[in-house]
Design an enzyme around this catalytic site. Structure first.
Site, PDB file in Angstrom:
ATOM      1  N   GLY A 171       1.008  -1.272   0.014  1.00  9.81           N
ATOM      2  CA  GLY A 171      -0.044  -0.131   0.034  1.00  9.81           C
ATOM      3  C   GLY A 171       1.049   1.347  -0.062  1.00  9.81           C
ATOM      4  O   GLY A 171       1.846   1.339  -0.257  1.00  9.81           O
TER       5      GLY A 171
ATOM      6  N   HIS B 189       2.741   4.599  -4.787  1.00  2.95           N
ATOM      7  CA  HIS B 189       3.126   5.822  -5.422  1.00  2.95           C
ATOM      8  C   HIS B 189       3.654   5.447  -7.113  1.00  2.95           C
ATOM      9  O   HIS B 189       3.058   4.238  -7.382  1.00  2.95           O
ATOM     10  CB  HIS B 189       4.369   6.483  -4.766  1.00  2.95           C
ATOM     11  CG  HIS B 189       5.282   5.203  -4.545  1.00  2.95           C
ATOM     12  ND1 HIS B 189       6.040   4.458  -5.676  1.00  2.95           N
ATOM     13  CD2 HIS B 189       5.724   4.658  -3.243  1.00  2.95           C
ATOM     14  CE1 HIS B 189       6.887   3.552  -4.941  1.00  2.95           C
ATOM     15  NE2 HIS B 189       6.726   3.573  -3.656  1.00  2.95           N
ATOM     16  N   GLU B 190       4.037   6.390  -7.659  1.00  3.08           N
ATOM     17  CA  GLU B 190       4.242   5.946  -9.179  1.00  3.08           C
ATOM     18  C   GLU B 190       4.869   4.570  -9.261  1.00  3.08           C
ATOM     19  O   GLU B 190       5.230   4.009 -10.304  1.00  3.08           O
ATOM     20  CB  GLU B 190       4.905   7.184  -9.925  1.00  3.08           C
ATOM     21  CG  GLU B 190       4.201   8.211 -10.590  1.00  3.08           C
ATOM     22  CD  GLU B 190       3.165   7.796 -11.483  1.00  3.08           C
ATOM     23  OE1 GLU B 190       3.536   7.037 -12.296  1.00  3.08           O
ATOM     24  OE2 GLU B 190       2.023   8.142 -11.755  1.00  3.08           O
TER      25      GLU B 190
ATOM     26  N   HIS C 241       4.664   1.891  -7.676  1.00  8.66           N
ATOM     27  CA  HIS C 241       3.700   0.677  -7.753  1.00  8.66           C
ATOM     28  C   HIS C 241       2.947   0.889  -9.074  1.00  8.66           C
ATOM     29  O   HIS C 241       2.524  -0.122  -9.463  1.00  8.66           O
ATOM     30  CB  HIS C 241       2.822   0.972  -6.608  1.00  8.66           C
ATOM     31  CG  HIS C 241       3.352   0.877  -5.217  1.00  8.66           C
ATOM     32  ND1 HIS C 241       3.718   2.127  -4.639  1.00  8.66           N
ATOM     33  CD2 HIS C 241       3.869   0.051  -4.407  1.00  8.66           C
ATOM     34  CE1 HIS C 241       4.394   1.586  -3.269  1.00  8.66           C
ATOM     35  NE2 HIS C 241       4.266   0.136  -3.232  1.00  8.66           N
TER      36      HIS C 241
ATOM     37  N   ASP D 209      13.940  -2.471  -5.081  1.00  8.53           N
ATOM     38  CA  ASP D 209      14.307  -3.684  -3.969  1.00  8.53           C
ATOM     39  C   ASP D 209      15.083  -4.931  -4.788  1.00  8.53           C
ATOM     40  O   ASP D 209      14.455  -5.976  -4.800  1.00  8.53           O
ATOM     41  CB  ASP D 209      12.981  -4.047  -3.323  1.00  8.53           C
ATOM     42  CG  ASP D 209      12.355  -2.964  -2.611  1.00  8.53           C
ATOM     43  OD1 ASP D 209      12.842  -2.618  -1.557  1.00  8.53           O
ATOM     44  OD2 ASP D 209      11.330  -2.359  -3.290  1.00  8.53           O
TER      45      ASP D 209
ATOM     46  N   VAL E  82      11.433   3.708 -10.358  1.00 15.38           N
ATOM     47  CA  VAL E  82      10.957   5.050 -10.507  1.00 15.38           C
ATOM     48  C   VAL E  82      11.428   6.020  -9.715  1.00 15.38           C
ATOM     49  O   VAL E  82      11.453   5.782  -8.413  1.00 15.38           O
ATOM     50  CB  VAL E  82       9.453   5.056 -10.682  1.00 15.38           C
ATOM     51  CG1 VAL E  82       8.875   6.273 -11.191  1.00 15.38           C
ATOM     52  CG2 VAL E  82       8.700   4.062 -11.735  1.00 15.38           C
TER      53      VAL E  82
ATOM     54  N   SER F  27       9.584   5.859  -2.697  1.00 14.50           N
ATOM     55  CA  SER F  27       9.588   4.831  -1.557  1.00 14.50           C
ATOM     56  C   SER F  27       8.341   5.643  -0.665  1.00 14.50           C
ATOM     57  O   SER F  27       8.270   6.729  -0.469  1.00 14.50           O
ATOM     58  CB  SER F  27      10.873   4.841  -0.724  1.00 14.50           C
ATOM     59  OG  SER F  27      10.655   4.087   0.535  1.00 14.50           O
TER      60      SER F  27
ATOM     61  N   ARG G 142       8.526   5.293   2.464  1.00 16.79           N
ATOM     62  CA  ARG G 142       9.033   5.936   3.592  1.00 16.79           C
ATOM     63  C   ARG G 142       9.281   7.345   3.460  1.00 16.79           C
ATOM     64  O   ARG G 142       9.876   7.918   4.257  1.00 16.79           O
ATOM     65  CB  ARG G 142      10.013   5.190   3.731  1.00 16.79           C
ATOM     66  CG  ARG G 142       9.634   3.658   4.373  1.00 16.79           C
ATOM     67  CD  ARG G 142      11.282   2.649   4.592  1.00 16.79           C
ATOM     68  NE  ARG G 142      10.901   1.381   4.879  1.00 16.79           N
ATOM     69  CZ  ARG G 142      10.585   0.894   5.850  1.00 16.79           C
ATOM     70  NH1 ARG G 142      10.505   1.670   7.083  1.00 16.79           N
ATOM     71  NH2 ARG G 142      10.179  -0.342   5.947  1.00 16.79           N
TER      72      ARG G 142
HETATM   73  P1  AMP Z   1       6.295  -2.124  -1.193  1.00 13.56           P
HETATM   74  O1  AMP Z   1       4.768  -1.615  -1.198  1.00 13.56           O
HETATM   75  O2  AMP Z   1       7.423  -1.057  -0.892  1.00 13.56           O
HETATM   76  O3  AMP Z   1       6.356  -3.582  -0.678  1.00 13.56           O
HETATM   77  O4  AMP Z   1       6.579  -2.255  -2.831  1.00 13.56           O
HETATM   78  C1  AMP Z   1       5.746  -3.064  -3.688  1.00 13.56           C
HETATM   79  C2  AMP Z   1       6.328  -3.100  -4.915  1.00 13.56           C
HETATM   80  O5  AMP Z   1       6.603  -1.824  -5.406  1.00 13.56           O
HETATM   81  C3  AMP Z   1       7.828  -3.915  -4.846  1.00 13.56           C
HETATM   82  O6  AMP Z   1       8.002  -4.724  -5.825  1.00 13.56           O
HETATM   83  C4  AMP Z   1       8.670  -2.731  -4.906  1.00 13.56           C
HETATM   84  O7  AMP Z   1       9.956  -3.234  -5.347  1.00 13.56           O
HETATM   85  C5  AMP Z   1       8.105  -1.954  -5.894  1.00 13.56           C
HETATM   86  N1  AMP Z   1       8.701  -0.499  -5.613  1.00 13.56           N
HETATM   87  C6  AMP Z   1       8.792   0.261  -4.615  1.00 13.56           C
HETATM   88  N2  AMP Z   1       9.247   1.314  -4.908  1.00 13.56           N
HETATM   89  C7  AMP Z   1       9.362   1.539  -6.275  1.00 13.56           C
HETATM   90  C8  AMP Z   1      10.066   2.460  -7.120  1.00 13.56           C
HETATM   91  N3  AMP Z   1      10.527   3.797  -6.902  1.00 13.56           N
HETATM   92  N4  AMP Z   1      10.106   2.018  -8.399  1.00 13.56           N
HETATM   93  C9  AMP Z   1       9.553   0.832  -8.856  1.00 13.56           C
HETATM   94  N5  AMP Z   1       9.150  -0.133  -8.256  1.00 13.56           N
HETATM   95  C10 AMP Z   1       8.965   0.272  -6.779  1.00 13.56           C
END
Ligand code: AMP
Length: 256
Positions: free
Chosen positions: A29, A32-33, A35, A148, A174, A183, A185
């Site tokens: 959740g 952002h761009e 996702h 990641d 991205v 991120s 965060r």
């Molecule tokens: P998360 O919600 O942080 O677990 O991320 C979900 C998915 O989005 C994971 O596969 C992350 O690697 C991907 N993700 C998070 N940040 C980025 C980003 N800046 N660019 C591309 N993919 C991302």
């Protein structure tokens, strides 16, 4: 778009869609761009797009880190619907981790270096929950971000080792216009901290671990290392104030 909160519910909702390609985009959740780029790739390639929305408690060592994780389900669902998601799987912690849960997946070596060294148990939590999501959804293709990079390496290993019948696509990181990798965060960064955080992508852009380490001097560094993934990446984790940031750049070929 339908939202399912139980394993039985999502399995029943997917039943009519199994004959054609099912894509899964796992998320925690706070979309952002980054996702959205994964959701768009899935939409372009799959007949049915499933997004999971689950803040996985087993990948957080720290209860305060888990509590502080940004959550806004209403906004996430609106963004997912706009991106063309067909089904959202948003289970409770109890649904995914019922009382008595005790089965874990450990990707031993790849899960122990870099992030694994600084966040013991992190990849055990990631791999276990991803395997459970893959088992529940039965996707043909799963989409992850190269942001990641170690997560991608760990999951590719798990998929190969356990002969899972699915393909993993890793999509480029991205970034904001200033270079900072998006991120969930980043919302915790004050304007001054955000300025400091910009050193991270600039240092990694040097493509050299020693040079990057020198450029990062002054920040609290967990690691700056060339990681032996495919492709190899220059990866780093730093702390800016109370926020821990990770980033990486691929060192060979087209990213990722
Ligand atoms: P998360 O919600 O942080 O677990 O991320 C979900 C998915 O989005 C994971 O596969 C992350 O690697 C991907 N993700 C998070 N940040 C980025 C980003 N800046 N660019 C591309 N993919 C991302």
């Amino acid at each position: 778009m339908r939202v399912c909160r139980t394993i039985t519910g999502i399995r029943a909702a997917l039943e009519p869609h199994r004959a054609a390609t099912v894509g899964l985009v796992p998320t925690m959740g706070a979309l952002h761009e980054g996702h959205l780029s994964l959701l768009r790739a899935a939409r372009a390639e799959c007949a049915t797009v499933v997004m999971s929305l689950f803040v996985n408690p087993t990948q957080f060592a720290d209860a305060s880190d888990l509590d502080a994780y940004p959550r806004d389900e209403e906004r996430d669902l609106a963004l997912a619907a706009a991106a063309g998601v067909d089904l959202v799987f948003a289970p409770s912690a109890e649904e995914m981790l019922p009382a008595g849960f005790q089965t874990w997946v450990e990707v031993e070596q790849l899960g122990a270096i870099l992030e694994g060294e600084h966040r013991p148990g992190h990849f055990r939590g990631v791999a276990t929950i991803c395997l459970k999501l893959f088992t529940i959804i039965g996707p043909d293709i799963v989409y992850f971000g190269q942001k990641d990079a170690q997560q991608v390496a760990v999951l590719r290993r798990m998929i190969a080792d356990l002969a899972l019948e699915l393909e993993l696509r890793a999509l480029p990181t991205v970034r904001d216009a200033d270079g900072l990798a998006l991120s969930s965060r980043n919302v915790h960064l004050s304007p001054a901290e955000r300025e400091q955080a910009l050193i991270l992508p600039r240092a990694l852009a040097s493509g050299d671990a020693e040079r990057a380490r020198r450029l990062l001097d002054g920040l609290e560094i967990d690691y700056v290392e060339v990681a032996p993934f495919h492709p190899p990446v220059l990866a780093a984790a730093v702390r800016v104030g109370s926020t821990r940031l990770i980033d990486n750049v691929p060192l060979e070929g087209d990213a990722p």
